[in-house]
Scaffold this motif. Structure first.
Motif, PDB file in Angstrom:
ATOM      1  N   LEU A  94      14.686   6.211  11.860  1.00  0.00           N
ATOM      2  CA  LEU A  94      13.925   5.259  11.450  1.00  0.00           C
ATOM      3  C   LEU A  94      13.618   5.321  10.022  1.00  0.00           C
ATOM      4  CD1 LEU A  94      11.654   4.432  14.724  1.00  0.00           C
ATOM      5  CD2 LEU A  94      13.786   3.634  14.148  1.00  0.00           C
ATOM      6  N   SER A  95      12.985   4.176   9.310  1.00  0.00           N
ATOM      7  CA  SER A  95      12.181   4.161   8.170  1.00  0.00           C
ATOM      8  C   SER A  95      10.706   4.533   8.370  1.00  0.00           C
ATOM      9  CB  SER A  95      12.406   3.107   7.225  1.00  0.00           C
ATOM     10  OG  SER A  95      11.627   1.941   7.773  1.00  0.00           O
ATOM     11  N   GLU A  96       9.953   4.815   7.187  1.00  0.00           N
ATOM     12  CA  GLU A  96       8.542   4.918   7.335  1.00  0.00           C
ATOM     13  C   GLU A  96       7.939   3.677   7.445  1.00  0.00           C
ATOM     14  OE1 GLU A  96       7.231   7.495   4.336  1.00  0.00           O
ATOM     15  OE2 GLU A  96       8.469   9.133   4.666  1.00  0.00           O
ATOM     16  N   LEU A 170       6.051  -8.798  -0.424  1.00  0.00           N
ATOM     17  CA  LEU A 170       6.317 -10.135   0.163  1.00  0.00           C
ATOM     18  C   LEU A 170       7.913 -10.454  -0.242  1.00  0.00           C
ATOM     19  CD1 LEU A 170       5.520 -12.285   2.054  1.00  0.00           C
ATOM     20  CD2 LEU A 170       4.648 -13.714   0.027  1.00  0.00           C
ATOM     21  N   GLY A 171       8.412 -10.464  -1.376  1.00  0.00           N
ATOM     22  CA  GLY A 171       9.686 -10.653  -1.629  1.00  0.00           C
ATOM     23  C   GLY A 171      10.559  -9.914  -1.105  1.00  0.00           C
ATOM     24  N   LEU A 172      10.210  -8.471  -0.822  1.00  0.00           N
ATOM     25  CA  LEU A 172      11.087  -7.401  -0.265  1.00  0.00           C
ATOM     26  C   LEU A 172      10.935  -7.362   1.348  1.00  0.00           C
ATOM     27  CD1 LEU A 172      11.418  -6.923  -3.160  1.00  0.00           C
ATOM     28  CD2 LEU A 172      11.421  -4.239  -2.802  1.00  0.00           C
ATOM     29  N   ASP A 173      10.138  -8.092   1.846  1.00  0.00           N
ATOM     30  CA  ASP A 173       9.711  -8.171   3.370  1.00  0.00           C
ATOM     31  C   ASP A 173       9.303  -6.585   3.449  1.00  0.00           C
ATOM     32  OD1 ASP A 173       9.135  -9.314   5.772  1.00  0.00           O
ATOM     33  OD2 ASP A 173      11.345  -9.016   6.393  1.00  0.00           O
ATOM     34  N   VAL A 174       8.402  -6.237   2.809  1.00  0.00           N
ATOM     35  CA  VAL A 174       7.815  -4.786   3.396  1.00  0.00           C
ATOM     36  C   VAL A 174       6.347  -5.053   2.999  1.00  0.00           C
ATOM     37  CG1 VAL A 174      10.082  -3.446   2.653  1.00  0.00           C
ATOM     38  CG2 VAL A 174       7.950  -3.741   0.850  1.00  0.00           C
ATOM     39  N   THR A 175       5.497  -4.138   3.542  1.00  0.00           N
ATOM     40  CA  THR A 175       4.025  -4.069   3.022  1.00  0.00           C
ATOM     41  C   THR A 175       3.704  -3.347   1.946  1.00  0.00           C
ATOM     42  OG1 THR A 175       3.759  -1.852   4.412  1.00  0.00           O
ATOM     43  CG2 THR A 175       3.661  -3.825   5.863  1.00  0.00           C
ATOM     44  N   SER A 176       2.636  -3.988   1.374  1.00  0.00           N
ATOM     45  CA  SER A 176       2.191  -3.555  -0.192  1.00  0.00           C
ATOM     46  C   SER A 176       1.703  -2.077  -0.047  1.00  0.00           C
ATOM     47  CB  SER A 176       0.731  -4.405  -0.486  1.00  0.00           C
ATOM     48  OG  SER A 176       1.195  -5.616  -0.564  1.00  0.00           O
ATOM     49  N   SER A 177       1.269  -1.512   0.795  1.00  0.00           N
ATOM     50  CA  SER A 177       1.025  -0.134   1.165  1.00  0.00           C
ATOM     51  C   SER A 177       2.354   0.912   1.135  1.00  0.00           C
ATOM     52  CB  SER A 177      -0.006   0.275   2.232  1.00  0.00           C
ATOM     53  OG  SER A 177       0.840  -0.272   3.555  1.00  0.00           O
ATOM     54  N   TYR A 178       3.187   0.257   1.890  1.00  0.00           N
ATOM     55  CA  TYR A 178       4.557   1.011   1.948  1.00  0.00           C
ATOM     56  C   TYR A 178       5.172   1.097   0.520  1.00  0.00           C
ATOM     57  CZ  TYR A 178       9.386   2.003   3.072  1.00  0.00           C
ATOM     58  OH  TYR A 178      10.456   2.611   3.226  1.00  0.00           O
ATOM     59  N   ALA A 180       3.736   0.548  -2.053  1.00  0.00           N
ATOM     60  CA  ALA A 180       3.007   1.368  -3.352  1.00  0.00           C
ATOM     61  C   ALA A 180       3.244   2.983  -3.209  1.00  0.00           C
ATOM     62  CB  ALA A 180       1.810   1.167  -3.185  1.00  0.00           C
ATOM     63  N   ARG A 181       3.327   3.527  -1.882  1.00  0.00           N
ATOM     64  CA  ARG A 181       3.761   4.723  -1.451  1.00  0.00           C
ATOM     65  C   ARG A 181       5.040   5.198  -2.149  1.00  0.00           C
ATOM     66  NH1 ARG A 181       2.369   4.357   3.371  1.00  0.00           N
ATOM     67  NH2 ARG A 181       4.473   4.407   4.610  1.00  0.00           N
ATOM     68  N   VAL A 182       6.120   4.282  -1.559  1.00  0.00           N
ATOM     69  CA  VAL A 182       7.330   4.951  -1.845  1.00  0.00           C
ATOM     70  C   VAL A 182       7.816   4.830  -3.373  1.00  0.00           C
ATOM     71  CG1 VAL A 182       8.296   4.529   0.490  1.00  0.00           C
ATOM     72  CG2 VAL A 182       8.663   2.843  -1.034  1.00  0.00           C
ATOM     73  N   PHE A 183       7.335   3.590  -3.862  1.00  0.00           N
ATOM     74  CA  PHE A 183       7.508   3.611  -5.407  1.00  0.00           C
ATOM     75  C   PHE A 183       7.066   4.633  -6.227  1.00  0.00           C
ATOM     76  CE2 PHE A 183       7.813   1.648  -9.691  1.00  0.00           C
ATOM     77  CZ  PHE A 183       8.537   0.721  -9.514  1.00  0.00           C
ATOM     78  N   LYS A 184       5.570   5.031  -5.645  1.00  0.00           N
ATOM     79  CA  LYS A 184       4.929   6.206  -6.780  1.00  0.00           C
ATOM     80  C   LYS A 184       5.947   7.424  -6.477  1.00  0.00           C
ATOM     81  CE  LYS A 184       1.910   8.307  -9.160  1.00  0.00           C
ATOM     82  NZ  LYS A 184       0.366   8.420  -8.337  1.00  0.00           N
ATOM     83  N   PHE A 186       8.948   7.816  -5.598  1.00  0.00           N
ATOM     84  CA  PHE A 186      10.200   7.781  -6.274  1.00  0.00           C
ATOM     85  C   PHE A 186      10.208   7.813  -7.840  1.00  0.00           C
ATOM     86  CE2 PHE A 186      14.579   6.121  -6.935  1.00  0.00           C
ATOM     87  CZ  PHE A 186      15.390   7.077  -5.942  1.00  0.00           C
ATOM     88  N   MET A 187       9.360   6.914  -8.136  1.00  0.00           N
ATOM     89  CA  MET A 187       9.362   6.550  -9.522  1.00  0.00           C
ATOM     90  C   MET A 187       8.209   7.384 -10.534  1.00  0.00           C
ATOM     91  SD  MET A 187      11.746   4.337 -10.259  1.00  0.00           S
ATOM     92  CE  MET A 187      10.959   3.547 -11.913  1.00  0.00           C
ATOM     93  N   LYS A 188       7.476   7.843  -9.714  1.00  0.00           N
ATOM     94  CA  LYS A 188       5.982   8.625 -10.146  1.00  0.00           C
ATOM     95  C   LYS A 188       5.172   7.796 -10.954  1.00  0.00           C
ATOM     96  CE  LYS A 188       8.302  12.369  -8.904  1.00  0.00           C
ATOM     97  NZ  LYS A 188       8.290  12.920  -7.636  1.00  0.00           N
ATOM     98  N   ILE A 189       5.526   6.378 -10.951  1.00  0.00           N
ATOM     99  CA  ILE A 189       4.245   5.620 -11.443  1.00  0.00           C
ATOM    100  C   ILE A 189       3.833   4.601 -10.330  1.00  0.00           C
ATOM    101  CG2 ILE A 189       4.699   5.843 -13.949  1.00  0.00           C
ATOM    102  CD1 ILE A 189       6.214   3.360 -13.847  1.00  0.00           C
ATOM    103  N   THR A 190       2.970   3.828 -10.362  1.00  0.00           N
ATOM    104  CA  THR A 190       3.055   2.849  -9.360  1.00  0.00           C
ATOM    105  C   THR A 190       3.539   1.489  -9.718  1.00  0.00           C
ATOM    106  OG1 THR A 190       0.762   1.908 -10.641  1.00  0.00           O
ATOM    107  CG2 THR A 190       0.495   3.714  -8.828  1.00  0.00           C
ATOM    108  N   PRO A 191       3.874   0.566  -8.691  1.00  0.00           N
ATOM    109  CA  PRO A 191       4.458  -0.624  -8.877  1.00  0.00           C
ATOM    110  C   PRO A 191       3.447  -1.411 -10.032  1.00  0.00           C
ATOM    111  CG  PRO A 191       4.287  -0.339  -6.721  1.00  0.00           C
ATOM    112  CD  PRO A 191       3.470   0.718  -7.291  1.00  0.00           C
TER     113      PRO A 191
END
Length: 250
Positions: A94-96, A170-178, A180-184, A186-191
């Motif tokens: 599963l995904s996180e 919302l556009g990606l159908d994921v939660t904001s917290s998820y 923010a967590r995976v973006f940071k 992966f990218m080392k900066i926040t969305p």
């Protein structure tokens, strides 16, 4: 009304059958949790996103995500908790990100067999394979890299729309917290930082064309001209006026 519970355990797995009208404040679990509501209705918040659920709704909650319940009426549910080694095992499928979906009857059937489980490994693999293939929880549905890539594309395509990180999620159908967590991770900066960088990049391009500051602010999603100037100075270390003076200096 008293909440009536029965609990069955098999190794690292625990199934609760519940009936009642209990409301629970926001809380998190260190284990994998899946809840199937079998009767009644209530409001459920997953990582702050509130929705009304009814019989047939399944909530998949990987570790460290939050949930709260607010009862409208009496409801029945099946709640599966998976701990320790079996938690690691099921999360390999599963995904996180948590998810909510409507059961076709398969989840109910899998949980109905819990009392007769001969091998918790086989039970977890059966459930994990089903969720991976047929639910939004499946790791195969979207990798973290794909979510981040889609988030970057969404931001870049909508920088003039005054979007927020919540809009991107919302556009990606994921939660904001998820997100923010995976973006940071992966990218080392926040969305939000990436969104600002994209807006500043577009603003600089427009400054080269000598567009008015007020128009630049409007066309690149900043709240106002003063907002543009404040953010530009913070991130670029130079004022808008000084920057335009440099690029147009002959």
């Amino acid at each position: 009304m008293k909440n009536l519970l029965t609990i069955v355990k098999h190794g690292d797995c625990e199934l609760i059958r519940g009936h009642g009208q209990a409301s629970l404040p926001e809380h998190t679990h260190k284990s994998f949790t899946m809840v199937l509501f079998t009767a009644g209705c209530l409001f459920v918040s997953v990582n702050g996103a509130r929705r009304k659920v009814k019989a047939g709704t399944v909530i998949v909650l990987p570790p460290d995500n939050s949930i709260s319940l607010s009862a409208c009426d009496v409801y029945d549910y099946l709640s599966l908790s998976v701990h320790d080694k079996m938690c690691v095992r099921i999360m390999s499928y599963l995904s996180e990100s948590p998810c909510v979906f409507t059961d076709s009857g398969i989840i109910n059937a899998i949980l109905a067999d819990f009392d007769a489980v001969a091998s918790e490994e086989d039970f977890i693999d059966r459930l994990g394979i089903f969720l991976q293939r047929y639910s939004p929880a499946g790791k195969g549905a979207r990798s973290v890299a794909e979510v981040v890539k889609k988030a970057r594309e969404y931001i870049e395509e909508h920088i003039t729309d005054g979007i927020s990180v919540a809009d991107v999620a919302l556009g990606l159908d994921v939660t904001s917290s998820y997100l923010a967590r995976v973006f940071k991770k992966f990218m080392k900066i926040t969305p939000k930082q990436y969104l600002i960088q994209c807006r500043l990049r577009e603003a600089k391009r427009k400054m080269e064309d000598d567009v008015r500051d007020a128009d630049i602010a409007y066309e690149t999603g900043f709240a106002s001209q003063s907002h543009l100037c404040t953010v530009f100075k913070k991130y670029m270390g130079i004022s808008v006026g000084d920057y335009k003076g440099l690029i147009h200096k002959k």
